[in-house]
Scaffold this motif. Structure first.
Motif, mmCIF file in Angstrom:
data_model
loop_
_atom_site.group_PDB
_atom_site.id
_atom_site.type_symbol
_atom_site.label_atom_id
_atom_site.label_comp_id
_atom_site.label_asym_id
_atom_site.label_seq_id
_atom_site.Cartn_x
_atom_site.Cartn_y
_atom_site.Cartn_z
ATOM 1 N N ARG A 109 34.403 38.639 43.514
ATOM 2 C CA ARG A 109 33.263 38.691 44.433
ATOM 3 C C ARG A 109 31.987 39.049 43.689
ATOM 4 N NH1 ARG A 109 34.214 41.912 49.986
ATOM 5 N NH2 ARG A 109 31.964 42.016 49.725
ATOM 6 N N GLN A 110 32.069 40.024 42.800
ATOM 7 C CA GLN A 110 30.884 40.439 42.051
ATOM 8 C C GLN A 110 30.338 39.297 41.207
ATOM 9 O OE1 GLN A 110 32.390 43.822 39.936
ATOM 10 N NE2 GLN A 110 31.990 45.248 41.620
ATOM 11 N N ILE A 111 31.217 38.599 40.530
ATOM 12 C CA ILE A 111 30.786 37.483 39.683
ATOM 13 C C ILE A 111 30.183 36.372 40.537
ATOM 14 C CG2 ILE A 111 31.621 35.626 38.176
ATOM 15 C CD1 ILE A 111 33.497 37.772 36.917
ATOM 16 N N ALA A 126 33.409 30.687 36.080
ATOM 17 C CA ALA A 126 33.701 31.901 35.304
ATOM 18 C C ALA A 126 35.180 31.908 34.947
ATOM 19 C CB ALA A 126 33.354 33.140 36.109
ATOM 20 N N GLY A 127 35.475 32.265 33.728
ATOM 21 C CA GLY A 127 36.851 32.236 33.257
ATOM 22 C C GLY A 127 37.687 33.381 33.787
ATOM 23 N N ILE A 128 38.985 33.178 33.759
ATOM 24 C CA ILE A 128 39.927 34.201 34.181
ATOM 25 C C ILE A 128 39.732 35.464 33.348
ATOM 26 C CG2 ILE A 128 42.370 34.795 34.343
ATOM 27 C CD1 ILE A 128 42.853 31.769 34.849
ATOM 28 N N GLN A 129 39.453 35.289 32.065
ATOM 29 C CA GLN A 129 39.246 36.439 31.180
ATOM 30 C C GLN A 129 38.067 37.280 31.658
ATOM 31 O OE1 GLN A 129 41.320 37.343 28.679
ATOM 32 N NE2 GLN A 129 40.114 39.215 28.537
ATOM 33 N N ALA A 130 36.970 36.644 32.047
ATOM 34 C CA ALA A 130 35.792 37.384 32.519
ATOM 35 C C ALA A 130 36.117 38.160 33.796
ATOM 36 C CB ALA A 130 34.632 36.421 32.768
ATOM 37 N N ILE A 131 36.871 37.540 34.690
ATOM 38 C CA ILE A 131 37.254 38.213 35.934
ATOM 39 C C ILE A 131 38.192 39.378 35.621
ATOM 40 C CG2 ILE A 131 38.460 37.947 38.138
ATOM 41 C CD1 ILE A 131 37.497 34.982 38.089
ATOM 42 N N VAL A 191 41.721 44.727 34.165
ATOM 43 C CA VAL A 191 43.164 44.451 34.184
ATOM 44 C C VAL A 191 43.464 43.428 33.099
ATOM 45 C CG1 VAL A 191 43.396 44.950 36.657
ATOM 46 C CG2 VAL A 191 42.979 42.598 35.909
ATOM 47 N N GLY A 192 44.723 43.269 32.813
ATOM 48 C CA GLY A 192 45.134 42.293 31.812
ATOM 49 C C GLY A 192 44.956 40.863 32.297
ATOM 50 N N PHE A 193 44.775 39.965 31.362
ATOM 51 C CA PHE A 193 44.549 38.548 31.639
ATOM 52 C C PHE A 193 45.622 37.966 32.559
ATOM 53 C CE2 PHE A 193 45.179 34.071 30.540
ATOM 54 C CZ PHE A 193 43.887 33.567 30.689
ATOM 55 N N GLY A 194 46.883 38.276 32.301
ATOM 56 C CA GLY A 194 47.984 37.708 33.075
ATOM 57 C C GLY A 194 48.141 38.289 34.474
ATOM 58 N N SER A 195 47.423 39.366 34.769
ATOM 59 C CA SER A 195 47.543 40.005 36.085
ATOM 60 C C SER A 195 47.160 39.061 37.219
ATOM 61 C CB SER A 195 46.670 41.254 36.162
ATOM 62 O OG SER A 195 47.148 42.229 35.277
ATOM 63 N N LEU A 196 46.252 38.159 36.962
ATOM 64 C CA LEU A 196 45.833 37.197 37.992
ATOM 65 C C LEU A 196 47.041 36.470 38.560
ATOM 66 C CD1 LEU A 196 43.619 35.288 39.377
ATOM 67 C CD2 LEU A 196 44.058 33.812 37.427
ATOM 68 N N TYR A 197 47.938 36.063 37.681
ATOM 69 C CA TYR A 197 49.067 35.231 38.098
ATOM 70 C C TYR A 197 50.179 36.024 38.775
ATOM 71 C CZ TYR A 197 46.431 31.820 35.563
ATOM 72 O OH TYR A 197 45.420 31.001 35.149
ATOM 73 N N ASN A 198 50.058 37.356 38.767
ATOM 74 C CA ASN A 198 50.992 38.169 39.546
ATOM 75 C C ASN A 198 50.662 38.121 41.031
ATOM 76 O OD1 ASN A 198 52.348 39.007 37.228
ATOM 77 N ND2 ASN A 198 51.069 40.827 36.998
ATOM 78 N N HIS A 199 49.434 37.739 41.342
ATOM 79 C CA HIS A 199 48.965 37.774 42.726
ATOM 80 C C HIS A 199 48.461 36.430 43.245
ATOM 81 C CE1 HIS A 199 49.242 42.121 42.474
ATOM 82 N NE2 HIS A 199 48.600 42.041 41.321
ATOM 83 N N PHE A 200 48.047 35.552 42.344
ATOM 84 C CA PHE A 200 47.453 34.278 42.740
ATOM 85 C C PHE A 200 48.042 33.147 41.911
ATOM 86 C CE2 PHE A 200 44.356 37.636 43.472
ATOM 87 C CZ PHE A 200 44.063 37.443 44.814
ATOM 88 N N GLU A 201 48.151 31.983 42.512
ATOM 89 C CA GLU A 201 48.663 30.797 41.825
ATOM 90 C C GLU A 201 47.669 30.278 40.790
ATOM 91 O OE1 GLU A 201 51.632 28.954 42.378
ATOM 92 O OE2 GLU A 201 52.296 30.694 43.527
ATOM 93 N N SER A 202 46.364 30.476 41.091
ATOM 94 C CA SER A 202 45.337 29.908 40.218
ATOM 95 C C SER A 202 44.033 30.677 40.387
ATOM 96 C CB SER A 202 45.102 28.442 40.584
ATOM 97 O OG SER A 202 44.553 28.359 41.891
#
Length: 190
Positions: free
Chosen positions: A6-8, A17-22, A28-39
């Motif tokens: 939301r902030q970005i 914006a890249g996953i790394q920036a978020i 949090v770690g880069f891979g954390s996104l995929y623990n909660h979201f498909e993409s």
């Protein structure tokens, strides 16, 4: 992660914006996104939905107790204009990403549909189809938000009241009634 996305979105409107920036923003770690979201797209959609739900809750709290559907619609418009100053992050997200959510099942849409359906059922609005009315209402709201963010020098209350009056006339209120409703006192946003 949703808050970071939301902030970005609010700062840049940039969906690239890249996953790394978020992940860095969320600390949090880069891979954390995929623990909660498909993409990343799913995360960004969740961020927009979250922002619109918060926006809807703020408006709901302020208009609680208003019975007239026309006044509810007008107050929502007018409070939205004021929120560009008090909640700029939410309003930038609404401006940049709101069109895709005009007919969603969460956020602002179900609230607006409820008010439109009440107005149609009571005879206050002559518009026959709430879906079409919602399209007109949502598009005009997005235009108002863009105008307020792009032209902070304008009198936001006056612009919002004028646009709300036009919307109420479009929904079928007589001109004098639409004018009176859009000049009623508003609840505070604080």
């Amino acid at each position: 992660m949703i808050r970071a996305a939301r902030q970005i979105l609010a700062e840049t409107g940039d969906t690239s914006a890249g996953i790394q920036a978020i992940a860095e923003r969320a600390d949090v770690g880069f891979g954390s996104l995929y623990n909660h979201f498909e993409s990343k797209t799913e995360l960004l959609d969740a961020a927009v939905t979250d922002a619109l739900e918060e926006f809807g809750q703020v408006i709901d709290e302020r208009v609680e107790g208003i019975e007239d559907p026309a006044e509810l619609v007008a107050a929502g418009f007018r409070l939205s204009a004021r929120m560009t100053d008090s909640h700029p992050e939410l309003m930038r997200i609404l401006r940049d990403r709101g069109l895709a959510h005009i007919h969603s099942e969460s956020g602002l849409s179900p609230r607006a549909r409820r008010d439109l359906e009440r107005g149609i059922a009571s005879g206050r609005f002559t518009a026959a189809d709430p879906t079409t009315a919602l399209s007109a209402l949502g598009g005009t709201l997005l235009s108002l938000v863009a105008l307020r963010l792009d032209r902070p020098d304008l009198d936001g209350d006056e612009v919002a009241s004028d646009l709300a009056e036009m919307v109420l006339r479009m929904l079928g209120l007589p001109p004098e009634d639409a004018h009176e409703v859009t000049r009623r006192p508003l609840p505070d946003l604080v």
